[in-house]
Write a protein that holds these residues in place. Structure first.
Motif, PDB file in Angstrom:
ATOM      1  N   VAL A  47     -12.104   2.481  11.050  1.00  0.00           N
ATOM      2  CA  VAL A  47     -12.481   2.143  12.427  1.00  0.00           C
ATOM      3  C   VAL A  47     -11.601   0.992  12.934  1.00  0.00           C
ATOM      4  N   GLY A  48     -11.336   0.025  12.072  1.00  0.00           N
ATOM      5  CA  GLY A  48     -10.438  -1.073  12.445  1.00  0.00           C
ATOM      6  C   GLY A  48      -9.039  -0.576  12.754  1.00  0.00           C
ATOM      7  N   ASN A  49      -8.575   0.387  11.982  1.00  0.00           N
ATOM      8  CA  ASN A  49      -7.242   0.943  12.218  1.00  0.00           C
ATOM      9  C   ASN A  49      -7.190   1.693  13.551  1.00  0.00           C
ATOM     10  N   GLU A  50      -8.279   2.353  13.912  1.00  0.00           N
ATOM     11  CA  GLU A  50      -8.349   2.993  15.236  1.00  0.00           C
ATOM     12  C   GLU A  50      -8.246   1.943  16.333  1.00  0.00           C
ATOM     13  N   ALA A  51      -8.907   0.800  16.122  1.00  0.00           N
ATOM     14  CA  ALA A  51      -8.831  -0.294  17.106  1.00  0.00           C
ATOM     15  C   ALA A  51      -7.399  -0.817  17.208  1.00  0.00           C
ATOM     16  N   LEU A  52      -6.727  -0.969  16.080  1.00  0.00           N
ATOM     17  CA  LEU A  52      -5.335  -1.420  16.097  1.00  0.00           C
ATOM     18  C   LEU A  52      -4.463  -0.430  16.856  1.00  0.00           C
ATOM     19  N   THR A  53      -4.650   0.850  16.602  1.00  0.00           N
ATOM     20  CA  THR A  53      -3.863   1.875  17.282  1.00  0.00           C
ATOM     21  C   THR A  53      -4.061   1.808  18.792  1.00  0.00           C
ATOM     22  N   GLU A  54      -5.314   1.654  19.216  1.00  0.00           N
ATOM     23  CA  GLU A  54      -5.597   1.553  20.654  1.00  0.00           C
ATOM     24  C   GLU A  54      -4.997   0.278  21.232  1.00  0.00           C
ATOM     25  N   SER A  55      -5.082  -0.827  20.494  1.00  0.00           N
ATOM     26  CA  SER A  55      -4.537  -2.089  21.019  1.00  0.00           C
ATOM     27  C   SER A  55      -3.019  -2.015  21.164  1.00  0.00           C
ATOM     28  N   LYS A  56      -2.363  -1.264  20.292  1.00  0.00           N
ATOM     29  CA  LYS A  56      -0.908  -1.117  20.420  1.00  0.00           C
ATOM     30  C   LYS A  56      -0.539  -0.399  21.715  1.00  0.00           C
TER      31      LYS A  56
ATOM     32  N   ALA B 265      -6.278  -5.297   4.348  1.00  0.00           N
ATOM     33  CA  ALA B 265      -7.238  -4.546   3.542  1.00  0.00           C
ATOM     34  C   ALA B 265      -8.634  -5.137   3.727  1.00  0.00           C
ATOM     35  N   PRO B 266      -9.656  -4.296   3.628  1.00  0.00           N
ATOM     36  CA  PRO B 266     -11.015  -4.810   3.795  1.00  0.00           C
ATOM     37  C   PRO B 266     -11.382  -5.808   2.701  1.00  0.00           C
ATOM     38  N   VAL B 267     -12.197  -6.776   3.081  1.00  0.00           N
ATOM     39  CA  VAL B 267     -12.708  -7.773   2.141  1.00  0.00           C
ATOM     40  C   VAL B 267     -14.215  -7.585   2.061  1.00  0.00           C
ATOM     41  N   VAL B 268     -14.713  -7.401   0.850  1.00  0.00           N
ATOM     42  CA  VAL B 268     -16.146  -7.254   0.618  1.00  0.00           C
ATOM     43  C   VAL B 268     -16.642  -8.550   0.007  1.00  0.00           C
ATOM     44  N   SER B 269     -17.611  -9.166   0.676  1.00  0.00           N
ATOM     45  CA  SER B 269     -18.193 -10.413   0.190  1.00  0.00           C
ATOM     46  C   SER B 269     -19.703 -10.314   0.327  1.00  0.00           C
TER      47      SER B 269
ATOM     48  N   ILE C  23     -18.607  -6.854   5.011  1.00  0.00           N
ATOM     49  CA  ILE C  23     -17.291  -6.227   4.889  1.00  0.00           C
ATOM     50  C   ILE C  23     -16.514  -6.615   6.136  1.00  0.00           C
ATOM     51  N   SER C  24     -15.293  -7.077   5.947  1.00  0.00           N
ATOM     52  CA  SER C  24     -14.493  -7.466   7.109  1.00  0.00           C
ATOM     53  C   SER C  24     -13.059  -6.989   6.943  1.00  0.00           C
ATOM     54  N   VAL C  25     -12.423  -6.783   8.080  1.00  0.00           N
ATOM     55  CA  VAL C  25     -10.992  -6.522   8.125  1.00  0.00           C
ATOM     56  C   VAL C  25     -10.399  -7.468   9.160  1.00  0.00           C
ATOM     57  N   ARG C  26      -9.164  -7.859   8.946  1.00  0.00           N
ATOM     58  CA  ARG C  26      -8.477  -8.733   9.894  1.00  0.00           C
ATOM     59  C   ARG C  26      -7.426  -7.907  10.607  1.00  0.00           C
TER      60      ARG C  26
ATOM     61  N   ASP D  72     -20.391   0.178  19.692  1.00  0.00           N
ATOM     62  CA  ASP D  72     -20.403   1.421  18.929  1.00  0.00           C
ATOM     63  C   ASP D  72     -19.850   1.279  17.524  1.00  0.00           C
ATOM     64  N   PHE D  73     -19.542   0.071  17.111  1.00  0.00           N
ATOM     65  CA  PHE D  73     -18.866  -0.121  15.832  1.00  0.00           C
ATOM     66  C   PHE D  73     -19.663   0.463  14.665  1.00  0.00           C
ATOM     67  N   LEU D  74     -20.923   0.075  14.560  1.00  0.00           N
ATOM     68  CA  LEU D  74     -21.724   0.545  13.422  1.00  0.00           C
ATOM     69  C   LEU D  74     -21.901   2.054  13.432  1.00  0.00           C
ATOM     70  N   SER D  75     -22.102   2.634  14.599  1.00  0.00           N
ATOM     71  CA  SER D  75     -22.253   4.091  14.649  1.00  0.00           C
ATOM     72  C   SER D  75     -20.955   4.797  14.261  1.00  0.00           C
ATOM     73  N   LYS D  76     -19.820   4.206  14.611  1.00  0.00           N
ATOM     74  CA  LYS D  76     -18.533   4.796  14.210  1.00  0.00           C
ATOM     75  C   LYS D  76     -18.346   4.718  12.695  1.00  0.00           C
ATOM     76  N   VAL D  77     -18.724   3.597  12.101  1.00  0.00           N
ATOM     77  CA  VAL D  77     -18.637   3.454  10.644  1.00  0.00           C
ATOM     78  C   VAL D  77     -19.592   4.450   9.982  1.00  0.00           C
ATOM     79  N   GLU D  78     -20.793   4.520  10.488  1.00  0.00           N
ATOM     80  CA  GLU D  78     -21.788   5.447   9.932  1.00  0.00           C
ATOM     81  C   GLU D  78     -21.301   6.893  10.026  1.00  0.00           C
ATOM     82  N   ALA D  79     -20.694   7.255  11.138  1.00  0.00           N
ATOM     83  CA  ALA D  79     -20.173   8.612  11.304  1.00  0.00           C
ATOM     84  C   ALA D  79     -19.091   8.892  10.264  1.00  0.00           C
ATOM     85  N   ARG D  80     -18.240   7.928   9.982  1.00  0.00           N
ATOM     86  CA  ARG D  80     -17.208   8.100   8.955  1.00  0.00           C
ATOM     87  C   ARG D  80     -17.849   8.352   7.595  1.00  0.00           C
TER      88      ARG D  80
END
Length: 127
Positions: free
Chosen positions: A35-44, A62-66, A70-73, A113-121
């Protein structure tokens, strides 16, 4: 009312549950990354272009799990492109292509819609 049952093969069940516990965070992290990569693609698509260096500097780590997080930069700029923040925040610049807030506008739109997009994946098995 009581229900009696016997659990057999407890070592196999334990191994299975440990395996599921280990895989689930990895799958969730992969879904967050997608989902983060989709956001990057759209921002480009929204990134102002002069030489193209700014657009090419867009990256996702890469995602960081703590714990339960879970986060991505996602970001722009590097040592060769040290002006990413200036371009992003300059609301008075006239960009022939692209726009200011090229990244934050995408994140703002994605937020509801972030959580629903992750859930759909996760449901689709893409992660």
């Amino acid at each position: 009312m009581a229900i009696d049952f016997t659990l057999t093969g407890t070592e196999a069940v334990k191994a299975y549950l440990l395996n599921v516990a280990a895989i689930t965070p990895k799958k969730a992290a992969a879904a967050v990354y997608q989902v983060g990569n989709e956001a990057l693609t759209e921002s480009k698509k929204r990134t102002p272009v002069d030489t193209g260096d700014l657009k090419r500097s867009g990256q996702i780590d890469a995602p960081v799990v703590s714990g339960n997080e879970i986060s991505v930069r996602i970001g722009y700029g590097d040592t060769a492109v040290d002006y990413a923040l200036i371009v992003h925040e300059n609301t008075t610049a006239n960009h022939p292509s692209g726009q200011h807030h090229y990244l934050s506008s995408v994140i703002d739109e994605l937020r509801p819609d972030f959580l629903s997009k992750v859930e759909a994946r996760l449901k689709l098995g893409d992660a």
